[in-house]
Scaffold this motif. Structure first.
Motif, mmCIF file in Angstrom:
data_model
loop_
_atom_site.group_PDB
_atom_site.id
_atom_site.type_symbol
_atom_site.label_atom_id
_atom_site.label_comp_id
_atom_site.label_asym_id
_atom_site.label_seq_id
_atom_site.Cartn_x
_atom_site.Cartn_y
_atom_site.Cartn_z
ATOM 1 N N LYS A 70 0.830 -1.317 0.117
ATOM 2 C CA LYS A 70 -0.174 -0.218 -0.115
ATOM 3 C C LYS A 70 0.900 1.323 -0.163
ATOM 4 C CE LYS A 70 -3.998 -2.020 2.591
ATOM 5 N NZ LYS A 70 -4.912 -2.106 3.584
ATOM 6 N N ARG A 71 0.452 2.154 -0.555
ATOM 7 C CA ARG A 71 1.090 3.357 -0.768
ATOM 8 C C ARG A 71 0.852 4.415 0.272
ATOM 9 N NH1 ARG A 71 3.843 6.470 -4.657
ATOM 10 N NH2 ARG A 71 3.705 8.839 -4.526
ATOM 11 N N THR A 72 1.766 4.931 0.884
ATOM 12 C CA THR A 72 1.802 5.628 2.003
ATOM 13 C C THR A 72 2.594 7.046 1.976
ATOM 14 O OG1 THR A 72 3.831 4.838 3.338
ATOM 15 C CG2 THR A 72 1.901 3.676 3.833
ATOM 16 N N ASN A 73 1.986 8.126 2.503
ATOM 17 C CA ASN A 73 2.606 9.357 2.144
ATOM 18 C C ASN A 73 3.079 9.879 3.609
ATOM 19 O OD1 ASN A 73 1.819 9.638 -0.525
ATOM 20 N ND2 ASN A 73 -0.268 10.328 0.262
ATOM 21 N N THR A 74 4.135 10.182 3.535
ATOM 22 C CA THR A 74 5.060 10.768 4.787
ATOM 23 C C THR A 74 4.452 12.381 4.905
ATOM 24 O OG1 THR A 74 6.970 9.444 4.248
ATOM 25 C CG2 THR A 74 7.306 11.316 5.760
ATOM 26 N N GLN A 75 4.079 12.666 6.297
ATOM 27 C CA GLN A 75 3.735 13.643 6.794
ATOM 28 C C GLN A 75 4.630 14.423 7.655
ATOM 29 O OE1 GLN A 75 -0.148 13.458 8.514
ATOM 30 N NE2 GLN A 75 -1.339 12.808 6.617
ATOM 31 N N GLU A 76 5.239 15.790 7.181
ATOM 32 C CA GLU A 76 6.239 16.312 7.729
ATOM 33 C C GLU A 76 5.366 17.408 8.960
ATOM 34 O OE1 GLU A 76 10.321 18.836 7.353
ATOM 35 O OE2 GLU A 76 9.094 17.680 5.663
ATOM 36 N N LYS A 77 5.699 17.187 10.255
ATOM 37 C CA LYS A 77 5.109 18.277 10.998
ATOM 38 C C LYS A 77 6.157 19.247 11.600
ATOM 39 C CE LYS A 77 1.425 15.023 12.420
ATOM 40 N NZ LYS A 77 0.709 14.309 13.817
ATOM 41 N N ILE A 78 5.765 20.266 11.236
ATOM 42 C CA ILE A 78 6.745 21.430 11.754
ATOM 43 C C ILE A 78 6.005 21.984 13.201
ATOM 44 C CG2 ILE A 78 7.715 23.816 11.520
ATOM 45 C CD1 ILE A 78 7.364 23.049 8.395
ATOM 46 N N VAL A 79 6.487 21.800 14.369
ATOM 47 C CA VAL A 79 5.912 22.465 15.615
ATOM 48 C C VAL A 79 6.422 24.081 15.850
ATOM 49 C CG1 VAL A 79 5.828 22.002 18.084
ATOM 50 C CG2 VAL A 79 6.106 20.194 16.322
ATOM 51 N N LEU A 80 5.495 24.685 15.869
ATOM 52 C CA LEU A 80 5.599 26.221 16.115
ATOM 53 C C LEU A 80 6.083 26.477 17.608
ATOM 54 C CD1 LEU A 80 2.649 27.816 13.900
ATOM 55 C CD2 LEU A 80 5.213 27.472 13.382
#
Length: 206
Positions: A70-80
């Protein structure tokens, strides 16, 4: 090319008489008949099992279909930063700016005065006690000492120590006198699972 010439009797190599007599008197009927046994050791059940697991693992890897992934997308989170981080950053910047922009010409000239105060009563009293102690040690008369004899005491172990030693001796005796024939036969089952999706993904990325 000349024809070969037969060697003369005197030119032939001489054989030891003992060896010659042994060769002439040797009889093949005195030899013992021996049969050659060809051994072909078959693999054990454990060897067959390991080979089967290895073959199944290789087949599983070779027949694996990547389209099942299954294809997965990496989610990059930027914490302010929060309010406290922002306030700390502002304080540090203001401090650095104040140090860099500081005008040393505004400083007033001062002279350093070196003071050597006299010791107070407590310091003098401690120093006097220390001096008296040193003088007492240096001028001590060893002849005033009385001879003494040192008594070496060897107390017997308490009941708890005796019980621990007894338990240790029983444990050692049990190990030395252990009969391995009382053990039950067990078979070890070796499991070799197929690689997970995560392991396959990591292998492809590498």
């Amino acid at each position: 090319m000349s024809a070969p010439v037969s060697p003369q009797l005197k030119d032939l190599p001489k054989v030891n008489l003992d060896l010659k007599s042994e060769l002439e008197g040797f009889k093949t009927v005195n030899m013992k008949k021996a049969e050659t046994h060809e051994k072909n050791v078959l693999p054990t059940a454990e060897d067959v099992k390991q080979e089967r697991q290895h073959s199944e693992l290789i087949q599983g890897v070779e027949s694996f279909k990547p389209e099942r992934l299954k294809r997965t997308n990496t989610q990059e989170k930027i914490v302010l930063p929060n309010a406290q981080d922002v306030a700390t950053e502002k304080t540090q910047k203001a401090l650095l700016q104040g140090v860099e922009a500081f005008d040393t010409g505004k400083l007033k000239h001062t002279e350093t005065q070196e003071k050597n105060p006299l010791p107070d009563k407590d310091v003098v009293k401690q120093e006097k006690v220390h001096q008296n102690l040193l003088e007492g040690v240096e001028h001590f008369d060893k002849t005033t000492m009385k001879p003494t004899q040192t008594q070496e005491k060897n107390p017997l172990p308490d009941p708890e120590a005796i019980e621990q030693e007894r338990g240790k001796q029983n444990l050692i005796a049990g190990i030395e006198n252990f009969d391995p024939r009382k053990l039950k036969h067990t078979e070890t089952q070796e499991k070799n699972p197929l690689p997970t999706k995560e392991a396959i993904d990591e292998e492809k990325k590498a």
